[in-house]
Design an enzyme around this catalytic site. Structure first.
Site, short mmCIF file in Angstrom:
data_model
loop_
_atom_site.label_atom_id
_atom_site.label_comp_id
_atom_site.label_asym_id
_atom_site.label_seq_id
_atom_site.Cartn_x
_atom_site.Cartn_y
_atom_site.Cartn_z
N SER A 168 0.84 -1.20 0.00
CA SER A 168 0.00 0.00 0.00
C SER A 168 0.87 1.24 0.00
O SER A 168 1.98 1.25 0.56
CB SER A 168 -0.87 -0.02 1.26
OG SER A 168 -1.44 1.24 1.49
N TYR A 224 -2.06 -1.38 10.91
CA TYR A 224 -2.31 -1.92 9.57
C TYR A 224 -1.17 -1.53 8.62
O TYR A 224 -0.58 -2.37 7.95
CB TYR A 224 -3.64 -1.40 9.00
CG TYR A 224 -3.75 -1.61 7.51
CD1 TYR A 224 -3.95 -2.88 6.99
CD2 TYR A 224 -3.59 -0.55 6.62
CE1 TYR A 224 -4.00 -3.09 5.61
CE2 TYR A 224 -3.64 -0.75 5.24
CZ TYR A 224 -3.84 -2.01 4.75
OH TYR A 224 -3.88 -2.22 3.39
N LYS A 227 2.02 -3.85 6.71
CA LYS A 227 2.39 -3.90 5.28
C LYS A 227 3.89 -3.66 5.12
O LYS A 227 4.57 -4.35 4.35
CB LYS A 227 1.61 -2.84 4.49
CG LYS A 227 0.14 -3.15 4.35
CD LYS A 227 -0.09 -4.30 3.38
CE LYS A 227 -1.45 -4.91 3.52
NZ LYS A 227 -1.61 -6.17 2.82
P1 NAD Z 1 -10.78 -7.43 1.25
O1 NAD Z 1 -10.98 -7.45 2.74
O2 NAD Z 1 -11.96 -7.25 0.39
O3 NAD Z 1 -10.04 -8.79 0.82
C1 NAD Z 1 -9.16 -9.49 1.65
C2 NAD Z 1 -9.60 -10.95 1.64
O4 NAD Z 1 -8.72 -11.70 2.47
C3 NAD Z 1 -11.01 -11.13 2.21
O5 NAD Z 1 -11.76 -11.90 1.30
C4 NAD Z 1 -10.80 -11.87 3.51
O6 NAD Z 1 -11.87 -12.75 3.81
C5 NAD Z 1 -9.50 -12.62 3.23
N1 NAD Z 1 -8.70 -12.94 4.41
C6 NAD Z 1 -8.37 -12.14 5.46
N2 NAD Z 1 -7.58 -12.79 6.33
C7 NAD Z 1 -7.41 -14.05 5.82
C8 NAD Z 1 -6.69 -15.19 6.26
N3 NAD Z 1 -5.99 -15.17 7.41
N4 NAD Z 1 -6.72 -16.30 5.50
C9 NAD Z 1 -7.42 -16.33 4.35
N5 NAD Z 1 -8.12 -15.28 3.89
C10 NAD Z 1 -8.11 -14.15 4.62
O7 NAD Z 1 -9.67 -6.35 0.95
P2 NAD Z 1 -9.17 -5.76 -0.44
O8 NAD Z 1 -9.57 -4.34 -0.48
O9 NAD Z 1 -9.54 -6.65 -1.55
O10 NAD Z 1 -7.61 -5.80 -0.20
C11 NAD Z 1 -6.79 -6.86 -0.67
C12 NAD Z 1 -5.37 -6.63 -0.19
O11 NAD Z 1 -4.91 -5.38 -0.68
C13 NAD Z 1 -5.22 -6.57 1.33
O12 NAD Z 1 -4.01 -7.19 1.70
C14 NAD Z 1 -5.16 -5.09 1.61
O13 NAD Z 1 -4.46 -4.80 2.79
C15 NAD Z 1 -4.42 -4.58 0.38
N6 NAD Z 1 -4.70 -3.16 0.08
C16 NAD Z 1 -5.99 -2.75 -0.06
C17 NAD Z 1 -6.26 -1.41 -0.31
C18 NAD Z 1 -7.68 -0.93 -0.44
O14 NAD Z 1 -7.90 0.27 -0.36
N7 NAD Z 1 -8.67 -1.76 -0.66
C19 NAD Z 1 -5.20 -0.50 -0.44
C20 NAD Z 1 -3.89 -0.97 -0.32
C21 NAD Z 1 -3.65 -2.31 -0.06
C1 UD1 Z 2 -7.03 4.90 4.01
C2 UD1 Z 2 -6.06 4.46 5.09
C3 UD1 Z 2 -4.88 3.73 4.43
C4 UD1 Z 2 -5.41 2.56 3.60
C5 UD1 Z 2 -6.43 3.07 2.59
C6 UD1 Z 2 -7.06 1.96 1.81
C7 UD1 Z 2 -6.27 6.04 6.95
C8 UD1 Z 2 -5.60 7.11 7.72
N1 UD1 Z 2 -5.60 5.62 5.85
O1 UD1 Z 2 -6.35 5.74 3.11
O2 UD1 Z 2 -3.99 3.25 5.41
O3 UD1 Z 2 -4.33 1.93 2.90
O4 UD1 Z 2 -7.47 3.78 3.27
O5 UD1 Z 2 -7.88 1.17 2.61
O6 UD1 Z 2 -7.33 5.55 7.30
N2 UD1 Z 2 -12.48 11.14 3.76
C9 UD1 Z 2 -13.50 11.96 4.16
N3 UD1 Z 2 -14.62 11.41 4.69
C10 UD1 Z 2 -14.77 10.06 4.83
C11 UD1 Z 2 -13.73 9.21 4.41
C12 UD1 Z 2 -12.58 9.77 3.89
O7 UD1 Z 2 -13.38 13.18 4.05
O8 UD1 Z 2 -15.82 9.62 5.34
C13 UD1 Z 2 -11.26 11.72 3.14
C14 UD1 Z 2 -9.97 11.41 3.89
O9 UD1 Z 2 -9.71 12.38 4.86
C15 UD1 Z 2 -8.95 11.40 2.74
C16 UD1 Z 2 -9.76 10.93 1.52
O10 UD1 Z 2 -11.13 11.14 1.86
O11 UD1 Z 2 -8.54 12.72 2.46
C17 UD1 Z 2 -9.56 9.45 1.23
O12 UD1 Z 2 -9.80 8.70 2.41
P1 UD1 Z 2 -9.83 7.09 2.39
O13 UD1 Z 2 -10.72 6.61 1.32
O14 UD1 Z 2 -10.13 6.64 3.80
O15 UD1 Z 2 -8.35 6.68 1.99
P2 UD1 Z 2 -6.95 7.10 2.64
O16 UD1 Z 2 -7.11 7.98 3.81
O17 UD1 Z 2 -6.08 7.59 1.55
#
Ligand code: NAD
Ligand code: UD1
Length: 340
Positions: A126, A151, A155
């Site tokens: 991330s 979290y 990572k």
């Molecule tokens: P998500 O929660 O939708 O998907 C994660 C999946 O992993 C889920 O289906 C959950 O059931 C499964 N899981 C969790 N723990 C497990 C375990 N111990 N064994 C087997 N399965 C398990 O999340 P996502 O948004 O699809 O994210 C996928 C990956 O990308 C994650 O590692 C997350 O940290 C990373 N990531 C997500 C974002 C985002 O904004 N969505 C941003 C940066 C990184």
């Molecule tokens: C957040 C997490 C980051 C994670 C990412 C994806 C925090 C501090 N960071 O990132 O670690 O990898 O999500 O899951 O939580 N905002 C509002 N109102 C809301 C929600 C968000 O104003 O209800 C604003 C936030 O202040 C930010 C932007 O929208 O400026 C994006 O927020 P968000 O979608 O939560 O993502 P990140 O903060 O970038």
């Protein structure tokens, strides 16, 4: 035995879109997911979209015996490792659960991979690992910073473990993909993001306000040094993100070592710009109120995606309008997500 790709967390948001892309590209896919934050319905929908089926195994990446049996039964060429917990606030409340799942779970997976001689790995990292970025746009050469929560630290820890692993054994071929802000859904409206409870992230929150499930959006601060005072982020369509994984997979299968790639568009948008783009795409009003800053938030963050463009031959193909239109279609068709 036919070569397969193991997708941990493949029933989740990004994992299900990537599973779809892998199946469409002709890969054999095995999904391992404990359904902690997802439903198998996502994979049934994937099948409906492409007419192909991923093998689903309900189980945990921390279960070494299960992993060994999966590697023994299938000829796995590479692992895409999405499984993990991702709620920032929850990670502050339950740090041990996050370190156990995201760090210990990853270690068990890497041990099982090494034991099975599977050394190709794509890891979901991330942009949060950059902490408070020193320069904008953020390129991979920017030093990692101090993530503000367990979290984010989980990572960064896994990235560092993987760097040590790549030094220790030259057969490892690892892609660290640093996602910026994934949003959007498949154009069919059949799969998308299905957060538990009240969403933490901006776009799912906006779409639940738009559909009438939540009353109004809280905008976290309008006094940042940005274009309009609200936070700026690099939102990337989940389909572009999924394609980035296929490109990275092609590269790591042909090489060894460890590489980091940013997956972002290179374009930042503020919270107010996001609200207005959503209102336009969905033709609905999104009521909002400006409230105090959210602790741990940074002012702005967007990617320099040049390295991924050059080295992976990858390019984003969806603009902000696509992201909002597809989010809205998914939200309207599935007001209660997968009903998990
Ligand atoms: P998500 O929660 O939708 O998907 C994660 C999946 O992993 C889920 O289906 C959950 O059931 C499964 N899981 C969790 N723990 C497990 C375990 N111990 N064994 C087997 N399965 C398990 O999340 P996502 O948004 O699809 O994210 C996928 C990956 O990308 C994650 O590692 C997350 O940290 C990373 N990531 C997500 C974002 C985002 O904004 N969505 C941003 C940066 C990184
Ligand atoms: C957040 C997490 C980051 C994670 C990412 C994806 C925090 C501090 N960071 O990132 O670690 O990898 O999500 O899951 O939580 N905002 C509002 N109102 C809301 C929600 C968000 O104003 O209800 C604003 C936030 O202040 C930010 C932007 O929208 O400026 C994006 O927020 P968000 O979608 O939560 O993502 P990140 O903060 O970038």
């Amino acid at each position: 035995m036919k070569q397969s790709i193991l997708v941990t967390g493949g029933a989740g948001y990004i994992g299900s879109h990537t599973t779809l892309a892998l199946l469409e590209a002709g890969h054999d896919v095995i999904v391992l997911d404990n359904l902690a934050n997802s439903s198998q319905e996502s994979l049934r929908r994937v099948e409906r979209i492409c007419g192909k089926t991923a093998t689903f195994i309900e189980g945990d990446i921390r279960d070494r015996e299960l992993l060994d049996s999966i590697f023994a039964r299938h000829s796995i060429q590479a692992v895409l490792h999405f499984a993990g917990l991702k709620a920032v606030g929850e990670s502050v409340q339950q740090p041990l659960a996050y370190y156990e799942n995201n760090v210990s779970g990853s270690i068990v997976l890497f041990q099982a991979m090494a034991a099975a001689n599977v050394f190709n790995l794509v890891f979901s990292s991330s942009a949060t690992v950059y902490g408070e970025p020193k320069e904008m746009p953020i390129s991979e050469s920017c030093p990692t910073g101090t993530p503000t929560n367990p979290y984010g630290r989980s990572k960064l820890m896994v990235e560092e473990i993987l760097r040590d692993l790549a030094i220790s054994e030259s057969r490892w071929s690892i892609a660290l993909l640093r996602y910026f802000n994934p949003v959007g859904a498949h154009v069919s409206g059949l799969i998308g993001e299905d957060p538990n409870g009240i969403p933490n992230n901006l776009v799912p929150y906006i779409s639940q306000v738009a559909v009438g499930k939540l009353q109004q959006l809280s905008v976290y601060g309008n006094d940042y040094p940005t274009i309009d005072g609200t936070g700026v982020r690099d939102y990337i369509h989940v389909i572009d993100l999924a394609n980035g994984h296929l490109k990275a997979l092609n590269v790591i299968i042909e090489s060894t070592g460890i590489n980091t790639w940013n997956l972002g568009t290179g374009q930042g948008y503020s919270v107010l710009q996001m609200i207005s783009a959503f209102e336009q795409a969905a033709n609905v009003e999104v009521p909002y109120a400006v409230v105090a800053r959210r602790s741990g938030d940074i002012a702005e963050c967007w990617a320099d995606p040049k390295k991924a463009i050059q080295e992976l031959g990858w390019k984003t193909q969806h603009n902000l309008e696509d992201m909002m239109r597809d989010t809205w279609r998914w939200q309207q068709k599935n007001p209660n997500g997968f009903g998990k």
